[in-house]
Design an enzyme around this catalytic site. Structure first.
Site, PDB file in Angstrom:
ATOM      1  N   ASN A 129       0.830  -1.217   0.000  1.00  0.00           N
ATOM      2  CA  ASN A 129       0.000   0.000   0.000  1.00  0.00           C
ATOM      3  C   ASN A 129       0.862   1.264   0.000  1.00  0.00           C
ATOM      4  O   ASN A 129       0.512   2.259  -0.627  1.00  0.00           O
ATOM      5  CB  ASN A 129      -0.949  -0.004   1.197  1.00  0.00           C
ATOM      6  CG  ASN A 129      -2.207  -0.800   0.914  1.00  0.00           C
ATOM      7  OD1 ASN A 129      -3.002  -0.417   0.062  1.00  0.00           O
ATOM      8  ND2 ASN A 129      -2.371  -1.920   1.596  1.00  0.00           N
ATOM      9  N   ASN A 138      -6.360   5.410   8.339  1.00  0.00           N
ATOM     10  CA  ASN A 138      -6.027   3.987   8.354  1.00  0.00           C
ATOM     11  C   ASN A 138      -6.699   3.285   7.182  1.00  0.00           C
ATOM     12  O   ASN A 138      -7.780   3.678   6.753  1.00  0.00           O
ATOM     13  CB  ASN A 138      -6.521   3.372   9.675  1.00  0.00           C
ATOM     14  CG  ASN A 138      -6.182   1.899   9.808  1.00  0.00           C
ATOM     15  OD1 ASN A 138      -5.054   1.470   9.486  1.00  0.00           O
ATOM     16  ND2 ASN A 138      -7.130   1.101  10.256  1.00  0.00           N
ATOM     17  N   HIS A 151      -8.168  -0.495   6.180  1.00  0.00           N
ATOM     18  CA  HIS A 151      -8.548  -1.774   6.775  1.00  0.00           C
ATOM     19  C   HIS A 151      -9.105  -2.681   5.676  1.00  0.00           C
ATOM     20  O   HIS A 151      -9.909  -2.229   4.855  1.00  0.00           O
ATOM     21  CB  HIS A 151      -9.611  -1.541   7.863  1.00  0.00           C
ATOM     22  CG  HIS A 151      -9.952  -2.788   8.616  1.00  0.00           C
ATOM     23  ND1 HIS A 151      -9.120  -3.315   9.567  1.00  0.00           N
ATOM     24  CD2 HIS A 151     -11.009  -3.631   8.513  1.00  0.00           C
ATOM     25  CE1 HIS A 151      -9.655  -4.432  10.045  1.00  0.00           C
ATOM     26  NE2 HIS A 151     -10.799  -4.641   9.421  1.00  0.00           N
ATOM     27  N   VAL A 181     -10.017   0.740  18.023  1.00  0.00           N
ATOM     28  CA  VAL A 181      -9.290   0.164  16.900  1.00  0.00           C
ATOM     29  C   VAL A 181     -10.272   0.060  15.731  1.00  0.00           C
ATOM     30  O   VAL A 181     -11.392  -0.390  15.903  1.00  0.00           O
ATOM     31  CB  VAL A 181      -8.782  -1.256  17.273  1.00  0.00           C
ATOM     32  CG1 VAL A 181      -8.033  -1.887  16.118  1.00  0.00           C
ATOM     33  CG2 VAL A 181      -7.919  -1.201  18.516  1.00  0.00           C
TER      34      VAL A 181
HETATM   35  C1  GAR Z   1      -3.323  -4.591   4.029  1.00  0.00           C
HETATM   36  O1  GAR Z   1      -4.233  -5.528   3.545  1.00  0.00           O
HETATM   37  C2  GAR Z   1      -3.978  -3.687   5.067  1.00  0.00           C
HETATM   38  O2  GAR Z   1      -5.309  -3.378   4.771  1.00  0.00           O
HETATM   39  C3  GAR Z   1      -3.882  -4.551   6.286  1.00  0.00           C
HETATM   40  O3  GAR Z   1      -2.581  -5.093   6.223  1.00  0.00           O
HETATM   41  C4  GAR Z   1      -2.215  -5.276   4.846  1.00  0.00           C
HETATM   42  C5  GAR Z   1      -0.861  -4.656   4.615  1.00  0.00           C
HETATM   43  O4  GAR Z   1      -0.371  -4.951   3.341  1.00  0.00           O
HETATM   44  N1  GAR Z   1      -4.107  -3.768   7.496  1.00  0.00           N
HETATM   45  C6  GAR Z   1      -4.735  -4.248   8.563  1.00  0.00           C
HETATM   46  O5  GAR Z   1      -5.136  -5.399   8.636  1.00  0.00           O
HETATM   47  C7  GAR Z   1      -4.895  -3.257   9.700  1.00  0.00           C
HETATM   48  N2  GAR Z   1      -5.918  -3.668  10.608  1.00  0.00           N
HETATM   49  P1  GAR Z   1       0.871  -4.132   2.750  1.00  0.00           P
HETATM   50  O6  GAR Z   1       1.972  -4.114   3.810  1.00  0.00           O
HETATM   51  O7  GAR Z   1       1.294  -4.928   1.536  1.00  0.00           O
HETATM   52  O8  GAR Z   1       0.397  -2.749   2.389  1.00  0.00           O
END
Ligand code: GAR
Length: 187
Positions: A14, A101, A103, A143
């Site tokens: 991301n 954030n 999610h 959260v």
């Molecule tokens: C993503 O899918 C993000 O939405 C999730 O972690 C992943 C990170 O991927 N976040 C959560 O679950 C937060 N509660 P990345 O490091 O490849 O961007």
């Protein structure tokens, strides 16, 4: 112009989507709470990085250290892009309305403590949902709550595993996050 800090804990795909978009010019710093590939992505893009260890500092020590770094770098907007540590209440209160954030589900469903990464997709499949997606939101008091900025939906399809669903959602995240952050930057 806003000075943005992007926070990562892992792969940082991301973050890469932000680097590859018009958001890049506003990214002043990338922060991680553990060794993370996202830091390499930032360095490759010529962005300054800071790694602060959640393991060594603990919850409140980490929030305090981050607060200092935010002041040093004159950061006024934080984007959590796959960041897994939870902030102290004081920190969250101070950054309310200035911390975004992403999610990997359609909040308010499938959010909260313990709902991250594959846990989210497992829960969506266990609940037999016909759709899932991703949410970009301002961080509220808890959260995964707070004002929703944008959401994108994907279908859940026959035979989906947490991995196939995660991949479909992630593809949407990469489009949604830059779009949502740009909308906040433009006010
Ligand atoms: C993503 O899918 C993000 O939405 C999730 O972690 C992943 C990170 O991927 N976040 C959560 O679950 C937060 N509660 P990345 O490091 O490849 O961007």
């Amino acid at each position: 112009m806003s000075r943005l800090a992007v926070f990562v804990s892992g792969g940082g795909s991301n973050l890469q989507a932000l680097i590859d978009s018009d958001v890049k010019n506003s990214i002043a710093l990338v922060v991680s709470d553990r060794p993370a590939f996202g830091l390499e992505r930032a360095q490759k893009a010529g962005i300054e990085t800071v790694e602060l260890s959640r393991k060594e500092l603990g919850k409140s020590g980490l929030s305090e250290a981050i607060e200092k770094v935010m002041a040093e770098h004159k950061i006024d907007l934080i984007v959590l892009a796959g960041y897994l540590s939870i902030f102290t209440e004081e920190f969250s209160a101070r950054w309310r309305g200035k911390m975004i954030n992403i999610h990997p589900a359609l909040l308010p469903k499938f959010g909260g403590k313990g709902m991250y990464g594959h846990h989210v997709h497992e829960a969506v499949l266990a609940a037999d949902e016909s759709e899932s997606g991703c949410t970009v939101h301002f961080l509220g008091e808890g959260v995964d709550n707070g004002e929703i900025i944008m959401q994108a939906k994907v279908p859940v399809v026959e035979g989906d595993t947490p991995e196939t669903l995660a991949a479909r959602v992630l593809e949407e995240e990469h489009k949604l996050l830059p779009k949502a952050v740009l909308s906040v930057l433009k006010g």
